[in-house]
Design a protein around this motif. Structure first.
Motif, mmCIF file in Angstrom:
data_model
loop_
_atom_site.group_PDB
_atom_site.id
_atom_site.type_symbol
_atom_site.label_atom_id
_atom_site.label_comp_id
_atom_site.label_asym_id
_atom_site.label_seq_id
_atom_site.Cartn_x
_atom_site.Cartn_y
_atom_site.Cartn_z
ATOM 1 N N GLN A 79 0.825 -1.200 0.000
ATOM 2 C CA GLN A 79 0.000 0.000 0.000
ATOM 3 C C GLN A 79 0.865 1.258 0.000
ATOM 4 O OE1 GLN A 79 -2.036 0.864 3.651
ATOM 5 N NE2 GLN A 79 -3.719 1.914 2.649
ATOM 6 N N HIS B 182 0.624 4.001 -2.969
ATOM 7 C CA HIS B 182 0.146 5.314 -2.572
ATOM 8 C C HIS B 182 1.244 6.363 -2.733
ATOM 9 C CE1 HIS B 182 -1.716 8.388 0.123
ATOM 10 N NE2 HIS B 182 -2.822 7.875 -0.377
ATOM 11 N N THR C 254 1.132 10.065 -4.480
ATOM 12 C CA THR C 254 1.423 11.301 -3.757
ATOM 13 C C THR C 254 2.644 12.015 -4.342
ATOM 14 O OG1 THR C 254 2.719 10.084 -2.093
ATOM 15 C CG2 THR C 254 0.384 10.489 -1.610
ATOM 16 N N THR D 155 -4.743 3.871 -7.447
ATOM 17 C CA THR D 155 -4.532 3.845 -6.002
ATOM 18 C C THR D 155 -5.840 3.579 -5.263
ATOM 19 O OG1 THR D 155 -2.678 5.373 -6.199
ATOM 20 C CG2 THR D 155 -3.688 5.159 -4.029
ATOM 21 N N VAL E 133 -6.638 0.304 -2.878
ATOM 22 C CA VAL E 133 -6.987 0.500 -1.462
ATOM 23 C C VAL E 133 -8.260 -0.276 -1.120
ATOM 24 C CG1 VAL E 133 -7.868 2.199 0.180
ATOM 25 C CG2 VAL E 133 -5.788 2.674 -1.112
ATOM 26 N N PRO F 97 -0.810 5.177 4.514
ATOM 27 C CA PRO F 97 -0.891 6.463 3.818
ATOM 28 C C PRO F 97 -0.085 7.570 4.480
ATOM 29 C CG PRO F 97 -3.052 5.442 3.967
ATOM 30 C CD PRO F 97 -2.139 4.615 4.809
ATOM 31 N N SER G 5 3.434 7.004 3.259
ATOM 32 C CA SER G 5 3.586 7.300 1.828
ATOM 33 C C SER G 5 3.426 8.790 1.537
ATOM 34 C CB SER G 5 2.580 6.491 1.005
ATOM 35 O OG SER G 5 1.255 6.780 1.384
ATOM 36 N N ASN G 6 2.660 9.501 2.359
ATOM 37 C CA ASN G 6 2.535 10.953 2.174
ATOM 38 C C ASN G 6 3.864 11.664 2.391
ATOM 39 O OD1 ASN G 6 -0.155 11.206 1.447
ATOM 40 N ND2 ASN G 6 -0.863 11.228 3.562
#
Length: 383
Positions: free
Chosen positions: A12, A16, A20, A105, A109, A137, A140-141
């Motif tokens: 994930q 992700h 981003t 994405t 999810v 998330p 990954s952000n």
């Protein structure tokens, strides 16, 4: 379960992070190439737009085919989307890349959340699994934009897009060996049910309403805080720090949630989060310095960061197992539709009642809406 969950979280994060990173790099390139702010706004909206329309079909596809096939198609779509930008870095291609990476994405999810919910053995494990999954998330952000930013500064945009294209392939390396769960056949007579039939269930409607209230809190903070900071005369770095503090707080509370949820009910966390968010949204317009706004941002981040795992846990308990994918898709569709519409509503409302009025209106709405979260307790008890 723990080892497989760790692999799914890693997958994930990679998928992700591709989105981003693209979401940071593509608008920046568009601005540097002379595109207008309106054009860049459209480009950003495209990352969420695909998920609005694909969420329900993606949910049904996951219900039918399980985990790996939806993730495989998502990996290929993200790879193609980011790869196109690396080969042809022009604005129309960037728009197509936004549609492809955003939609892929969202579809992945849905499949991941459906699989994790079905794999849980009991309610405590269900809440803990979604708490761990929600950390992905947040990681990954950071990874996506940070990696893309470094590559843009030292090698250029095309190298950044190329690196983003490799991330989905890493995601597939993590997910491809996951054991598929047995398929669940819909009961006879329910094969052609519409996803909208789920809204006929009072509990599901109540949960979606709670989800929208909390999503509106998130949206108002993301959209209005930069405007408020500008009105207060804060620098760009100060405004960025305030938003960053919110993101860090949301990530930290998710790290602690797996150890707390065994002692808490979902309705308790959701009701408390809505009441706490209502208080800090009401206080926000009264904050005049970067430090005081940052403190509000951190506390609001703790509150809002705790809700997603509780929403997902409740959703899996109140919807038929054969329709978990549809239910997750319907939720994701609502969140992305809100993210497209609410900034427009906030902007129009701010012009009429002021930025403070927007915060106070959302505060009142969420405070009154906390009753819906409390009633989830009554519904589950009766059910």
């Amino acid at each position: 379960m723990k080892r497989e969950l760790a692999k799914l979280i890693a997958g994930q994060v990679c998928l992700h992070a591709c989105m981003t990173g693209m979401r940071m790099a593509a608008p920046l390139m568009a601005l540097r190439s002379g595109q207008s702010e309106a054009a860049v706004g459209v480009l950003l909206a495209l990352f969420a737009l695909t998920q609005v329309f694909l969420a329900l079909p993606a949910g049904r596809y996951a219900d039918t085919h399980g985990l790996k096939r939806p993730v495989m198609w998502s990996v290929l779509t993200s790879f193609v989307g980011a790869g196109m930008a690396a080969l042809w870095p022009i604005f129309p291609v960037l728009c197509v890349s936004a549609l492809l990476t955003g939609g892929a994405t969202g579809a992945a999810v849905i499949a991941l959340q459906r699989h994790v919910g079905r794999a849980a053995q009991d309610l405590t494990q269900l809440k803990q699994a979604f708490s761990w999954l929600a950390i992905g998330p947040a990681i990954s952000n950071f990874i996506g934009p940070f990696t893309a930013g470094l590559l843009i500064d030292h090698a250029g945009f095309q190298w950044a897009y190329g690196a983003m294209a490799l991330l989905p392939l890493l995601a597939w390396c993590w997910v491809r060996k996951t054991r598929e769960l047995p398929s669940y056949v819909k009961p006879e007579g329910h094969e052609k049910n519409s996803a909208w039939d789920l809204l006929n269930a009072p509990m599901f409607r109540r949960l979606m309403l709670v989800n929208w209230f909390l999503s509106a809190c998130w949206d108002v903070h993301t959209f209005v805080v930069p405007i408020m900071g500008h009105e207060r005369g804060l620098s760009a770095s100060a405004i960025g720090s305030i938003l960053g503090a919110f993101a860090i707080a949301a990530a930290l509370i998710r790290i602690g949630l797996p150890f707390l949820v065994a002692h808490l009910k979902e309705w308790q966390v959701l009701t408390g989060a809505m009441l706490i968010s209502s208080v800090f949204l009401a206080l926000y317009p009264l904050m005049n310095t970067a430090l005081s706004m940052g403190c509000c941002s951190v506390l609001l981040g703790f509150s809002l960061g705790s809700v997603q795992p509780m929403v997902m846990s409740t959703l899996h308990q109140i919807t038929p197992e054969s329709r978990h994918g549809e239910a997750i898709g319907l939720r994701l569709m609502g969140i992305n539709a809100s993210s497209v519409v609410m900034p427009i509503v906030f902007g129009a409302a701010g012009a009429v009642i002021g930025i403070g009025g927007v915060f106070w209106s959302v505060s009142a709405l969420v405070g009154l809406g906390s009753r819906s979260a409390y009633l989830l307790r009554i519904g589950k008890k009766n059910g």
